[in-house]
Motif scaffolding. Structure first.
Motif, short mmCIF file in Angstrom:
data_model
loop_
_atom_site.label_atom_id
_atom_site.label_comp_id
_atom_site.label_asym_id
_atom_site.label_seq_id
_atom_site.Cartn_x
_atom_site.Cartn_y
_atom_site.Cartn_z
N MET A 1 -42.45 -30.13 3.08
CA MET A 1 -43.54 -28.90 2.53
C MET A 1 -44.41 -28.47 2.86
N ASP A 2 -45.30 -29.76 2.37
CA ASP A 2 -46.47 -29.45 2.79
C ASP A 2 -47.55 -29.82 3.80
N ILE A 5 -46.54 -26.05 4.77
CA ILE A 5 -47.70 -24.89 4.44
C ILE A 5 -48.81 -25.29 4.57
N SER A 43 -51.31 -31.02 -1.89
CA SER A 43 -50.16 -30.52 -2.07
C SER A 43 -51.00 -29.23 -3.04
N MET A 64 -43.89 -18.84 1.42
CA MET A 64 -43.28 -19.53 1.41
C MET A 64 -41.68 -19.15 2.89
N GLU A 68 -40.22 -21.95 5.26
CA GLU A 68 -39.11 -22.62 5.21
C GLU A 68 -38.69 -22.14 6.20
N ALA A 81 -34.95 -25.72 -2.06
CA ALA A 81 -35.86 -25.27 -1.59
C ALA A 81 -36.86 -25.53 -2.89
N TRP A 83 -40.15 -25.65 -5.28
CA TRP A 83 -41.57 -26.35 -5.04
C TRP A 83 -42.07 -26.17 -6.56
N ASP A 85 -46.17 -27.01 -9.12
CA ASP A 85 -46.99 -27.35 -9.50
C ASP A 85 -47.32 -27.96 -10.57
N LYS A 91 -42.14 -24.54 -12.01
CA LYS A 91 -41.43 -24.91 -10.58
C LYS A 91 -40.91 -24.21 -10.04
#
Length: 116
Positions: A1-2, A5, A43, A64, A68, A81, A83, A85, A91
């Motif tokens: 995912m990182d 992004i 991230s 996002m 995706e 998915a 994500w 932080d 979350k």
């Protein structure tokens, strides 16, 4: 995912023909942080993504959606998915599949106790 992004953030900046310095000035995020994000060396935090989304005129869910994978009509919980932080205890889980063909999107968001 990182990685996805990072690639999308770099593309958004390139579409506007902004330098890292120009994006840093507009977003109030340091040039060094932007460089590390675009190279997927770190991230992104929710706070930084929020600043960048605001600068680009996007919602967080729209960004996002851009990163995706392909649309699937049903996503089982173990394949949704997620994500995280950890710096703020946030979350985000994509419960429904994000897609332009759908009228809405369902997210499950959690904050650690005492987080704001």
């Amino acid at each position: 995912m990182d990685q996805r992004i990072a690639k999308r953030l770099k593309a958004l900046r390139a579409e506007r023909e902004w330098s890292l310095d120009e994006l840093a000035r507009r977003s109030m995020v340091s040039r060094a942080t932007l460089s590390r994000l675009e190279n997927a060396e770190v991230s992104p935090t929710a706070q930084v993504l929020g600043k960048l989304c605001s600068t680009y005129g996007l919602t967080m869910s729209r960004l996002m959606h851009m990163v995706e994978d392909e649309f699937a009509p049903l996503i089982r919980r173990d394949a949704q998915a997620v994500w995280i932080d950890p710096s703020v205890g946030f979350k985000r889980r994509s419960v429904s599949p994000p897609a332009q063909t759908l009228a809405g999107e369902m997210l499950e968001c959690e904050l650690d106790p005492g987080a704001s």
